[in-house]
Enzyme design. Structure first.
Site, PDB file in Angstrom:
ATOM      1  N   PRO A 152       0.686  -1.155  -0.051  1.00  0.00           N
ATOM      2  CA  PRO A 152       0.128   0.082  -0.049  1.00  0.00           C
ATOM      3  C   PRO A 152       0.926   1.385  -0.083  1.00  0.00           C
ATOM      4  O   PRO A 152       1.760   1.432   0.864  1.00  0.00           O
ATOM      5  CB  PRO A 152      -0.784  -0.022   1.317  1.00  0.00           C
ATOM      6  CG  PRO A 152      -0.563  -1.519   1.718  1.00  0.00           C
ATOM      7  CD  PRO A 152       0.612  -1.978   1.200  1.00  0.00           C
ATOM      8  N   ALA A 168      -3.637   3.016   2.041  1.00  0.00           N
ATOM      9  CA  ALA A 168      -4.294   3.445   3.177  1.00  0.00           C
ATOM     10  C   ALA A 168      -5.430   4.105   2.989  1.00  0.00           C
ATOM     11  O   ALA A 168      -5.287   5.385   2.510  1.00  0.00           O
ATOM     12  CB  ALA A 168      -3.406   4.298   4.210  1.00  0.00           C
ATOM     13  N   TYR A 170       0.578   5.241  12.816  1.00  0.00           N
ATOM     14  CA  TYR A 170      -0.906   5.696  12.623  1.00  0.00           C
ATOM     15  C   TYR A 170      -1.755   5.150  13.964  1.00  0.00           C
ATOM     16  O   TYR A 170      -1.119   4.372  14.910  1.00  0.00           O
ATOM     17  CB  TYR A 170      -1.477   5.211  11.373  1.00  0.00           C
ATOM     18  CG  TYR A 170      -0.773   5.871  10.102  1.00  0.00           C
ATOM     19  CD1 TYR A 170      -0.636   7.305  10.129  1.00  0.00           C
ATOM     20  CD2 TYR A 170       0.094   5.133   9.358  1.00  0.00           C
ATOM     21  CE1 TYR A 170      -0.017   7.854   9.191  1.00  0.00           C
ATOM     22  CE2 TYR A 170       0.881   5.704   8.254  1.00  0.00           C
ATOM     23  CZ  TYR A 170       0.770   7.068   8.139  1.00  0.00           C
ATOM     24  OH  TYR A 170       1.374   7.773   7.265  1.00  0.00           O
ATOM     25  N   ARG A 230      -0.949  -5.117   9.099  1.00  0.00           N
ATOM     26  CA  ARG A 230       0.434  -4.644   8.886  1.00  0.00           C
ATOM     27  C   ARG A 230       0.810  -4.026  10.240  1.00  0.00           C
ATOM     28  O   ARG A 230       0.098  -3.143  10.816  1.00  0.00           O
ATOM     29  CB  ARG A 230       0.368  -3.412   8.047  1.00  0.00           C
ATOM     30  CG  ARG A 230       1.846  -2.915   7.769  1.00  0.00           C
ATOM     31  CD  ARG A 230       1.913  -2.047   6.442  1.00  0.00           C
ATOM     32  NE  ARG A 230       2.793  -2.770   5.420  1.00  0.00           N
ATOM     33  CZ  ARG A 230       3.251  -1.968   4.354  1.00  0.00           C
ATOM     34  NH1 ARG A 230       2.965  -1.012   4.006  1.00  0.00           N
ATOM     35  NH2 ARG A 230       4.025  -2.711   3.567  1.00  0.00           N
ATOM     36  N   ARG A 249       8.542   0.809  -3.885  1.00  0.00           N
ATOM     37  CA  ARG A 249       8.945   2.027  -4.812  1.00  0.00           C
ATOM     38  C   ARG A 249       9.248   1.263  -6.216  1.00  0.00           C
ATOM     39  O   ARG A 249       9.070   2.076  -7.180  1.00  0.00           O
ATOM     40  CB  ARG A 249      10.013   2.963  -4.183  1.00  0.00           C
ATOM     41  CG  ARG A 249       9.665   3.652  -3.186  1.00  0.00           C
ATOM     42  CD  ARG A 249      10.978   4.195  -2.309  1.00  0.00           C
ATOM     43  NE  ARG A 249      10.677   5.242  -1.294  1.00  0.00           N
ATOM     44  CZ  ARG A 249      10.290   4.916  -0.250  1.00  0.00           C
ATOM     45  NH1 ARG A 249      10.287   3.822   0.345  1.00  0.00           N
ATOM     46  NH2 ARG A 249      10.166   5.648   0.683  1.00  0.00           N
TER      47      ARG A 249
END
Length: 365
Positions: free
Chosen positions: A23, A62, A186, A234, A335
């Site tokens: 993600p 996300a 988060y 995750r 990436r």
């Protein structure tokens, strides 16, 4: 054939290979108005290209469970049915390419209400579609960030319900995998770590208390998600802070992750997506090719829970060895898939693997 291209079974779902898309936020949804949080043409083209490129599982970035759960005003969301309907075009196309569509559902907590990275990523206020962040404790993420409001127990339960509602909409939108975002500083990660959780009630203090919110979210998601389909989680395996118990900065450690992975397994989590960091902005992280793979390997060997490995995995041979050496069950490419949407296809050619190609491209196979 390379083990990287062997199918992988999670519950009733067969994922065609072990090259999965991690993600990665695009910060490209409408910030306000009736289409706020809904995917648009950019998201369709972005994810569609990686599906045509042979990626086995795509985990959509996300996706916020509530407006205040967004990292930025440009984040995707699944807090209303209009957003779910807009996702169906994407999930349908991904399935048509033989790719499994998945989505990561998330709440940013104290890291919410920030600008897009290409505009500096600084906190934004109401004049720029921003809002007041919330967290387990009133501790700002970094210098220049606002002090978040401390969530009440009633508000915590509302967030748990938001995760469940988002998971229900995700299934309605056509997703076949849902991942709970408990990493990268988060909201769920903020509850897990003593670095960010200074509460003294049932959601703070002991390991059991700090993991309570995460488990309530997992249980709520698992309760509404089809039994035959997998739930992923995750995690940041470490905050990269000192592990000295006498240091007030002590954070979440790899030992905590191994312990918690066994609990998550018992609560119906089917695979742990193992990353690190994000909770302490000044932590020193020794990066390098595959630097996070050992954390995934330890969970896999000690807990017996399937794992995905992430972190500077950029080459076909490197990815294949991770699977062949039993360090992980899948690699999540980040990436490198931004640089090359056809990484899975190019790697298959290099390794002697096989992925399906769109019929329109057969003349180039």
């Amino acid at each position: 054939m390379s083990a990287l291209y062997e199918p992988f079974q999670l519950r009733s779902l067969t994922i065609p290979n072990r090259v999965w898309m991690s993600p990665m936020c695009q910060y490209s949804a409408e910030a306000s108005g009736p289409d706020a949080g809904a995917p648009g043409d950019w998201h369709f083209a972005h994810y569609g290209a990686r599906a045509a490129g042979g990626t086995g599982l795509i985990l959509v970035e996300a996706t916020a469970v509530s407006p205040e759960g967004r990292i930025s005003p440009g984040d995707l969301g699944l807090w209303n049915d209009r957003q779910a309907a807009a996702f169906r075009r994407i999930t349908s196309f991904l399935k048509g390419q033989g790719t499994v569509p998945g989505v990561q559902i998330a709440h940013a907590g104290r890291k919410a209400s920030t600008d897009a990275p290409w505009r500096g990523g600084a906190p934004v206020g109401s004049e720029a579609d921003g809002w007041q962040p919330v967290a387990p404790s009133p501790l700002p993420f970094d210098d220049g960030h606002p002090v978040p409001d401390e969530l009440t127990v009633e508000e915590i339960q509302r967030v748990v319900a938001d995760f469940a509602a988002a998971a229900r909409r995700a299934r309605d939108a056509g997703f076949e995998v849902v991942e709970v975002h408990g990493a990268h500083g988060y909201l769920i990660d903020q509850f897990l770590s003593p670095h960010t959780n200074h509460r003294t009630d049932a959601y703070g203090g002991s390991f059991e208390n700090r993991t309570r919110f995460a488990l309530e979210v997992v249980d709520a998601v698992r309760a509404v998600w089809p039994e035959e389909l997998p739930v992923l989680f995750r995690i940041s395996a470490t905050d990269w802070l000192t592990e000295n118990p006498n240091d007030e900065r002590e954070g979440w450690t790899v030992d905590d992750t191994v312990r918690f992975a066994a609990v998550l397994k018992a609560h119906g989590v089917d695979l742990l997506d193992v990353s690190t960091g994000g909770n302490a902005p000044k932590a020193r992280i020794p990066t390098g090719p595959g630097y996070q793979v050992p954390f995934a390997e330890r969970v896999r060997s000690e807990v017996g829970l399937p794992v995905g490995a992430v972190g500077q995995i950029t080459e076909a041979g490197q990815a294949a060895k991770i699977i062949e050496n039993g360090q992980a069950d899948a690699v999540l490419i980040g990436r490198e898939l931004l640089r090359n949407p056809y990484f899975a296809r190019h790697a298959a050619r290099e390794l002697g693997g096989e992925v399906s190609a769109p019929v329109q491209y057969h003349r180039a196979v």
